[in-house]
Design an enzyme around this catalytic site. Structure first.
Site, PDB file in Angstrom:
ATOM      1  N   ILE A   1      27.226  42.411  40.754  1.00 18.70           N
ATOM      2  CA  ILE A   1      28.533  42.880  40.212  1.00 18.70           C
ATOM      3  C   ILE A   1      28.498  42.645  38.849  1.00 18.70           C
ATOM      4  O   ILE A   1      28.961  43.358  37.920  1.00 18.70           O
ATOM      5  CB  ILE A   1      29.699  42.481  41.132  1.00 18.70           C
ATOM      6  CG1 ILE A   1      29.696  43.008  42.378  1.00 18.70           C
ATOM      7  CG2 ILE A   1      31.062  42.767  40.549  1.00 18.70           C
ATOM      8  CD1 ILE A   1      30.605  42.473  43.323  1.00 18.70           C
TER       9      ILE A   1
ATOM     10  N   ARG B   1      37.134  35.530  43.616  1.00 21.90           N
ATOM     11  CA  ARG B   1      37.958  35.047  44.320  1.00 21.90           C
ATOM     12  C   ARG B   1      39.007  34.366  43.681  1.00 21.90           C
ATOM     13  O   ARG B   1      38.572  33.257  42.566  1.00 21.90           O
ATOM     14  CB  ARG B   1      37.256  34.211  45.456  1.00 21.90           C
ATOM     15  CG  ARG B   1      36.290  34.969  46.410  1.00 21.90           C
ATOM     16  CD  ARG B   1      37.270  35.570  47.490  1.00 21.90           C
ATOM     17  NE  ARG B   1      36.432  36.101  48.529  1.00 21.90           N
ATOM     18  CZ  ARG B   1      36.234  37.430  48.715  1.00 21.90           C
ATOM     19  NH1 ARG B   1      36.301  38.283  47.448  1.00 21.90           N
ATOM     20  NH2 ARG B   1      35.404  37.884  49.625  1.00 21.90           N
TER      21      ARG B   1
ATOM     22  N   GLY C   1      25.316  38.123  39.182  1.00 21.48           N
ATOM     23  CA  GLY C   1      24.640  38.890  40.456  1.00 21.48           C
ATOM     24  C   GLY C   1      24.978  40.293  40.127  1.00 21.48           C
ATOM     25  O   GLY C   1      24.982  40.844  38.969  1.00 21.48           O
TER      26      GLY C   1
ATOM     27  N   HIS D   1      43.943  42.642  45.325  1.00 22.02           N
ATOM     28  CA  HIS D   1      42.770  42.584  46.054  1.00 22.02           C
ATOM     29  C   HIS D   1      42.019  43.804  46.418  1.00 22.02           C
ATOM     30  O   HIS D   1      41.736  44.078  47.761  1.00 22.02           O
ATOM     31  CB  HIS D   1      42.551  41.309  46.982  1.00 22.02           C
ATOM     32  CG  HIS D   1      41.286  40.952  47.403  1.00 22.02           C
ATOM     33  ND1 HIS D   1      40.944  39.626  47.912  1.00 22.02           N
ATOM     34  CD2 HIS D   1      40.078  41.408  47.125  1.00 22.02           C
ATOM     35  CE1 HIS D   1      39.754  39.343  47.852  1.00 22.02           C
ATOM     36  NE2 HIS D   1      39.047  40.634  47.301  1.00 22.02           N
TER      37      HIS D   1
ATOM     38  N   GLU E   1      46.566  34.715  48.895  1.00 33.19           N
ATOM     39  CA  GLU E   1      46.753  35.944  48.940  1.00 33.19           C
ATOM     40  C   GLU E   1      47.730  36.359  50.443  1.00 33.19           C
ATOM     41  O   GLU E   1      47.125  35.699  51.289  1.00 33.19           O
ATOM     42  CB  GLU E   1      45.597  36.661  48.826  1.00 33.19           C
ATOM     43  CG  GLU E   1      44.818  36.457  47.586  1.00 33.19           C
ATOM     44  CD  GLU E   1      43.514  37.210  47.498  1.00 33.19           C
ATOM     45  OE1 GLU E   1      43.019  37.887  48.437  1.00 33.19           O
ATOM     46  OE2 GLU E   1      43.135  37.318  46.494  1.00 33.19           O
TER      47      GLU E   1
ATOM     48  N   THR F   1      37.786  39.430  39.415  1.00 34.72           N
ATOM     49  CA  THR F   1      37.686  40.186  40.419  1.00 34.72           C
ATOM     50  C   THR F   1      36.898  39.705  41.623  1.00 34.72           C
ATOM     51  O   THR F   1      36.511  40.222  42.652  1.00 34.72           O
ATOM     52  CB  THR F   1      36.870  41.510  40.082  1.00 34.72           C
ATOM     53  OG1 THR F   1      35.661  41.131  39.217  1.00 34.72           O
ATOM     54  CG2 THR F   1      37.828  42.492  39.072  1.00 34.72           C
TER      55      THR F   1
HETATM   56  C1  GLV Z   1      35.903  41.775  48.778  1.00 33.83           C
HETATM   57  O1  GLV Z   1      36.636  40.917  48.149  1.00 33.83           O
HETATM   58  C2  GLV Z   1      34.683  41.281  49.302  1.00 33.83           C
HETATM   59  O2  GLV Z   1      34.026  40.309  49.204  1.00 33.83           O
HETATM   60  O3  GLV Z   1      33.972  42.325  49.869  1.00 33.83           O
END
Ligand code: GLV
Length: 329
Positions: free
Chosen positions: A162, A242, A160, A290, A271, A240
């Site tokens: 990111i 989940r 995606g 996170h 978490e 980075t």
């Molecule tokens: C942070 O983890 C988000 O999903 O924005």
């Protein structure tokens, strides 16, 4: 004047949009104070009778919360891109749109993936602690030697926005980039010089496996014991996205048995990570709390979008950013 919209906000938010909301006579805000989320009991109590709910990833928004809120609830606006803590189907069944905050955090989160790639490969955190602990007595040819990032192979799970931003940065490091997405994205891959490949192929060929995919029932424990068996002993896992996408017990075993070289984790299965976690005893693991999207500018923009989504949902407009499209009339 009609009664102001009642809104529960589960934490104080940054950004101009939230400041403006506080001063807006059309809104009666109930803002949960402090850094910790409201307890379940308090969440159920404070949502009762609200028109809008602004929440964070630390809040579980399920059918019971929606029921406790009542039929007048018009919008759930989450300040995050991921909404795995929200029962989106239960919201949709009640005609309640769910807002999220994509886009503005893409580059910031990709920066953080790179911080983890570089710090895991070059042992940055371990080396900094070594200095602080007074261990730096001399210089030796192999002291704190890590592995090269430049010229290596980066595999990105989930392509995606990111994932693509992580890939773009790899060009500057002269890396080979592999990507895997459930729905192939040939144009996006070509645009950043990435090679699309199969999931198993990616795992076995990558020096860095970067997880950048949404958490769903399909992706929970996607990176499991079998995946670690496919990775090579010099590989580093970076997450980075989940925590629950990685089977954390399998990760610990893989690290203990030397199936992979190390891990850089911005997220963990639960978490905050328990202080008893074996991950915290390993020099080759970097765990962060996170903070992928945590630049002041980006968090402000995320809050602004959350407020814009809230305002739209309360007035029956389509949300600027939503994960479900039903709007309560
Ligand atoms: C942070 O983890 C988000 O999903 O924005």
């Amino acid at each position: 004047m009609s009664a102001p919209y009642r809104v529960f906000v589960t934490r104080e938010l940054p950004g101009n949009g939230f400041a403006a909301l506080r001063d807006d006579p059309d809104f009666a805000l109930d803002v949960w104070p402090g850094d910790f989320p409201p307890s379940r009991e308090n969440l159920l109590k404070h949502v009762a009778g609200v028109d809008g709910l602004v929440c964070l990833i630390t809040d579980t928004i399920d059918a019971a919360v929606l029921d406790a809120a009542g039929e007048q609830l018009k919008v759930v606006s989450q300040m995050a891109v991921g909404v795995d803590n929200v029962d989106v189907a239960a919201c949709a069944a009640r005609g309640i749109p769910v807002g999220n905050t994509p886009g503005v955090l893409t580059e910031t989160t990709a920066d953080m993936a790179w911080a983890l790639i570089l710090s895991s490969a070059r042992r940055v955190v371990e080396a900094a602690e070594y200095v602080k602990d007074g261990e730096w007595k001399t210089w030796t040819p192999t002291q704190m030697a890590g592995i090269d990032v430049h010229g290596s192979t980066l595999g990105i799970i989930g392509f995606g926005a990111i994932g693509q931003a992580i890939a773009r940065r790899a060009q500057g490091f002269g890396m080979r980039v592999l990507c895997w997405n459930r729905t192939p994205r040939p144009d996006q891959a070509a645009a950043v010089g990435a090679e699309q490949c199969g999931f198993e192929d990616l795992l076995s060929r990558s020096d860095f496996v970067c997880v950048s995919i949404a958490l769903t029932d399909d992706t929970r424990k996607l990176i499991n014991a079998e995946a670690f068996r496919l990775m090579h002993p010099g590989a580093i896992l970076v997450n980075t996205a989940r925590g629950p996408i990685v089977d954390e017990d399998a990760l610990v075993t893989a690290l203990q048995q030397g199936q992979i070289r190390g891990a850089g984790l911005d997220v963990t299965a639960i978490e905050p990570l328990s202080m008893d976690s074996p991950l915290l005893t390993m020099d080759n693991v970097v765990v962060l709390p996170h903070i992928g999207s945590a630049s002041m500018a980006t968090r402000g923009k995320m809050a602004d979008i959350a407020v814009a989504n809230l305002r739209a949902g309360l007035t029956g407009q389509p949300l600027p950013h939503s994960v479900s499209w039903s709007v309560r009339g």
